[in-house]
Design a protein around this motif. Sequence first.
Motif, PDB file in Angstrom:
ATOM      1  N   ASP A 167       0.817  -1.216   0.000  1.00  9.80           N
ATOM      2  CA  ASP A 167       0.000   0.000   0.000  1.00  9.80           C
ATOM      3  C   ASP A 167       0.853   1.270   0.000  1.00  9.80           C
ATOM      4  OD1 ASP A 167       0.997   0.080   2.578  1.00  9.80           O
ATOM      5  OD2 ASP A 167      -0.974   0.073   3.554  1.00  9.80           O
ATOM      6  N   ARG A 168       2.157   1.112  -0.185  1.00  3.85           N
ATOM      7  CA  ARG A 168       3.177   2.172  -0.229  1.00  3.85           C
ATOM      8  C   ARG A 168       3.546   2.732   1.139  1.00  3.85           C
ATOM      9  NH1 ARG A 168       2.350   5.927  -5.525  1.00  3.85           N
ATOM     10  NH2 ARG A 168       3.307   4.482  -6.985  1.00  3.85           N
ATOM     11  N   SER A 169       2.886   2.305   2.192  1.00  2.00           N
ATOM     12  CA  SER A 169       3.332   2.717   3.513  1.00  2.00           C
ATOM     13  C   SER A 169       4.703   2.093   3.767  1.00  2.00           C
ATOM     14  CB  SER A 169       2.324   2.314   4.590  1.00  2.00           C
ATOM     15  OG  SER A 169       2.187   0.916   4.647  1.00  2.00           O
ATOM     16  N   ARG A 170       5.413   2.636   4.725  1.00  2.00           N
ATOM     17  CA  ARG A 170       6.771   2.172   5.003  1.00  2.00           C
ATOM     18  C   ARG A 170       6.983   2.033   6.504  1.00  2.00           C
ATOM     19  NH1 ARG A 170      10.247   6.641   1.628  1.00  2.00           N
ATOM     20  NH2 ARG A 170       9.278   6.306  -0.409  1.00  2.00           N
ATOM     21  N   ILE A 171       7.823   1.096   6.851  1.00  2.00           N
ATOM     22  CA  ILE A 171       8.321   1.002   8.218  1.00  2.00           C
ATOM     23  C   ILE A 171       9.833   1.019   8.103  1.00  2.00           C
ATOM     24  CG2 ILE A 171       8.209  -1.521   8.321  1.00  2.00           C
ATOM     25  CD1 ILE A 171       7.345  -0.922  11.365  1.00  2.00           C
ATOM     26  N   GLY A 172      10.463   1.884   8.897  1.00  2.00           N
ATOM     27  CA  GLY A 172      11.900   2.050   8.747  1.00  2.00           C
ATOM     28  C   GLY A 172      12.604   2.379  10.045  1.00  2.00           C
ATOM     29  N   ILE A 173      13.910   2.284   9.981  1.00  2.00           N
ATOM     30  CA  ILE A 173      14.761   2.679  11.099  1.00  2.00           C
ATOM     31  C   ILE A 173      15.719   3.757  10.597  1.00  2.00           C
ATOM     32  CG2 ILE A 173      14.597   0.526  12.384  1.00  2.00           C
ATOM     33  CD1 ILE A 173      17.291  -0.287  11.150  1.00  2.00           C
ATOM     34  N   ALA A 174      16.052   4.675  11.494  1.00  2.00           N
ATOM     35  CA  ALA A 174      16.910   5.788  11.099  1.00  2.00           C
ATOM     36  C   ALA A 174      17.860   6.142  12.232  1.00  2.00           C
ATOM     37  CB  ALA A 174      16.067   7.004  10.744  1.00  2.00           C
ATOM     38  N   VAL A 175      18.999   6.673  11.846  1.00  2.00           N
ATOM     39  CA  VAL A 175      19.962   7.225  12.790  1.00  2.00           C
ATOM     40  C   VAL A 175      20.205   8.669  12.363  1.00  2.00           C
ATOM     41  CG1 VAL A 175      22.307   7.086  13.693  1.00  2.00           C
ATOM     42  CG2 VAL A 175      21.042   4.998  13.221  1.00  2.00           C
ATOM     43  N   SER A 176      20.159   9.577  13.325  1.00  2.00           N
ATOM     44  CA  SER A 176      20.353  10.986  12.999  1.00  2.00           C
ATOM     45  C   SER A 176      21.323  11.645  13.974  1.00  2.00           C
ATOM     46  CB  SER A 176      19.016  11.724  13.005  1.00  2.00           C
ATOM     47  OG  SER A 176      18.436  11.659  14.287  1.00  2.00           O
ATOM     48  N   HIS A 177      21.843  12.786  13.528  1.00  2.00           N
ATOM     49  CA  HIS A 177      22.783  13.559  14.333  1.00  2.00           C
ATOM     50  C   HIS A 177      22.343  15.020  14.307  1.00  2.00           C
ATOM     51  CE1 HIS A 177      26.524  14.978  16.082  1.00  2.00           C
ATOM     52  NE2 HIS A 177      26.642  15.828  15.083  1.00  2.00           N
ATOM     53  N   TYR A 178      22.271  15.638  15.482  1.00  2.00           N
ATOM     54  CA  TYR A 178      22.014  17.072  15.614  1.00  2.00           C
ATOM     55  C   TYR A 178      23.333  17.772  15.900  1.00  2.00           C
ATOM     56  CZ  TYR A 178      16.972  16.217  16.337  1.00  2.00           C
ATOM     57  OH  TYR A 178      15.659  15.851  16.209  1.00  2.00           O
ATOM     58  N   SER A 179      23.580  18.877  15.216  1.00  2.00           N
ATOM     59  CA  SER A 179      24.799  19.656  15.430  1.00  2.00           C
ATOM     60  C   SER A 179      24.511  21.124  15.156  1.00  2.00           C
ATOM     61  CB  SER A 179      25.902  19.177  14.469  1.00  2.00           C
ATOM     62  OG  SER A 179      27.007  20.064  14.487  1.00  2.00           O
ATOM     63  N   ASN A 180      25.156  22.013  15.916  1.00  2.00           N
ATOM     64  CA  ASN A 180      24.992  23.433  15.622  1.00  2.00           C
ATOM     65  C   ASN A 180      26.080  23.942  14.676  1.00  2.00           C
ATOM     66  OD1 ASN A 180      27.304  24.200  17.153  1.00  2.00           O
ATOM     67  ND2 ASN A 180      26.088  24.446  19.007  1.00  2.00           N
ATOM     68  N   ALA A 181      26.902  23.041  14.150  1.00  2.26           N
ATOM     69  CA  ALA A 181      27.955  23.373  13.176  1.00  2.26           C
ATOM     70  C   ALA A 181      28.908  24.436  13.716  1.00  2.26           C
ATOM     71  CB  ALA A 181      27.342  23.809  11.847  1.00  2.26           C
ATOM     72  N   SER A 182      29.134  24.407  15.028  1.00  2.00           N
ATOM     73  CA  SER A 182      30.035  25.341  15.711  1.00  2.00           C
ATOM     74  C   SER A 182      29.565  26.793  15.633  1.00  2.00           C
ATOM     75  CB  SER A 182      31.466  25.199  15.187  1.00  2.00           C
ATOM     76  OG  SER A 182      31.957  23.906  15.477  1.00  2.00           O
ATOM     77  N   LEU A 183      28.263  27.009  15.498  1.00  2.00           N
ATOM     78  CA  LEU A 183      27.723  28.363  15.559  1.00  2.00           C
ATOM     79  C   LEU A 183      27.650  28.862  16.997  1.00  2.00           C
ATOM     80  CD1 LEU A 183      24.817  28.049  12.954  1.00  2.00           C
ATOM     81  CD2 LEU A 183      27.010  29.209  12.646  1.00  2.00           C
ATOM     82  N   GLY A 184      27.524  27.947  17.948  1.00  2.00           N
ATOM     83  CA  GLY A 184      27.469  28.299  19.359  1.00  2.00           C
ATOM     84  C   GLY A 184      28.863  28.318  19.970  1.00  2.00           C
ATOM     85  N   ASN A 185      28.919  28.600  21.272  1.00  2.00           N
ATOM     86  CA  ASN A 185      30.199  28.581  21.984  1.00  2.00           C
ATOM     87  C   ASN A 185      30.771  27.171  22.053  1.00  2.00           C
ATOM     88  OD1 ASN A 185      30.186  31.368  22.510  1.00  2.00           O
ATOM     89  ND2 ASN A 185      28.861  31.063  24.287  1.00  2.00           N
ATOM     90  N   THR A 186      29.884  26.203  22.141  1.00  4.43           N
ATOM     91  CA  THR A 186      30.288  24.797  22.102  1.00  4.43           C
ATOM     92  C   THR A 186      29.408  24.081  21.082  1.00  4.43           C
ATOM     93  OG1 THR A 186      28.737  24.121  23.838  1.00  4.43           O
ATOM     94  CG2 THR A 186      30.947  24.795  24.556  1.00  4.43           C
ATOM     95  N   ASN A 187      29.836  22.903  20.671  1.00  3.60           N
ATOM     96  CA  ASN A 187      29.063  22.119  19.707  1.00  3.60           C
ATOM     97  C   ASN A 187      28.966  20.683  20.216  1.00  3.60           C
ATOM     98  OD1 ASN A 187      27.729  21.196  17.457  1.00  3.60           O
ATOM     99  ND2 ASN A 187      29.515  21.209  16.135  1.00  3.60           N
ATOM    100  N   PRO A 188      28.150  20.475  21.265  1.00  3.83           N
ATOM    101  CA  PRO A 188      28.105  19.138  21.855  1.00  3.83           C
ATOM    102  C   PRO A 188      27.487  18.087  20.935  1.00  3.83           C
ATOM    103  CG  PRO A 188      26.440  20.526  22.838  1.00  3.83           C
ATOM    104  CD  PRO A 188      27.276  21.408  21.950  1.00  3.83           C
ATOM    105  N   GLY A 189      26.469  18.455  20.158  1.00  6.36           N
ATOM    106  CA  GLY A 189      25.800  17.502  19.279  1.00  6.36           C
ATOM    107  C   GLY A 189      25.195  16.334  20.040  1.00  6.36           C
ATOM    108  N   THR A 190      24.333  15.612  19.361  1.00  7.93           N
ATOM    109  CA  THR A 190      23.736  14.411  19.935  1.00  7.93           C
ATOM    110  C   THR A 190      23.138  13.573  18.819  1.00  7.93           C
ATOM    111  OG1 THR A 190      22.333  13.555  21.708  1.00  7.93           O
ATOM    112  CG2 THR A 190      21.434  15.376  20.391  1.00  7.93           C
TER     113      THR A 190
END
Length: 163
Positions: free
Chosen positions: A123-146
């Motif tokens: 039916d075109r629906s999908r089930i999936g798994i994903a891995v993602s990363h958040y980063s401020n690209a060093s715009l802040g004083n620190t860039n801890p990411g997660t």
Amino acid sequence: MAMFGAFSLAPAPALADDPAFLSIGGGPFDWNRKKDEGTEFRIEYRHDEKFLGALKPFVAAAATTTDNYFVGAGVLMDVYLGKRIVLTPSFAPHFYSGGNKKLDLDYAIEFRSQLELAYRMDDRSRIGIAVSHYSNASLGNTNPGTESATLYYSMPLSQVFGN
């Protein structure tokens, strides 16, 4: 972006058409660094129209059980590995609010990159798994990411609204 460019040169049969999706997901947040572990819940609208050959726009909102909030928009690309398997890299800047003494991402803008692998049903629906990363690209004083890991269910909008 180089990955998006390389995939956009793929032969047309590898980039099949699919409808717009409402995607919902959830999974572990900050599972890698383990400073502020919790659960992230996401909802996304994934558009069906392509531009620049293969890119599709999407909008997203997310919240974690540890009081982190994200709202953003970006681009994704569906790469079909046969009829059933879909690889979807995506990138989106997000407005960020939250943080605490354990984990503060240190800037109001966070860039989220993600790689999802999904199974496409009849039916075109999908089930999936994903891995993602958040980063401020060093715009802040620190860039801890997660990082977050997400189990997604993507429904064609026609199923959501009964069309």
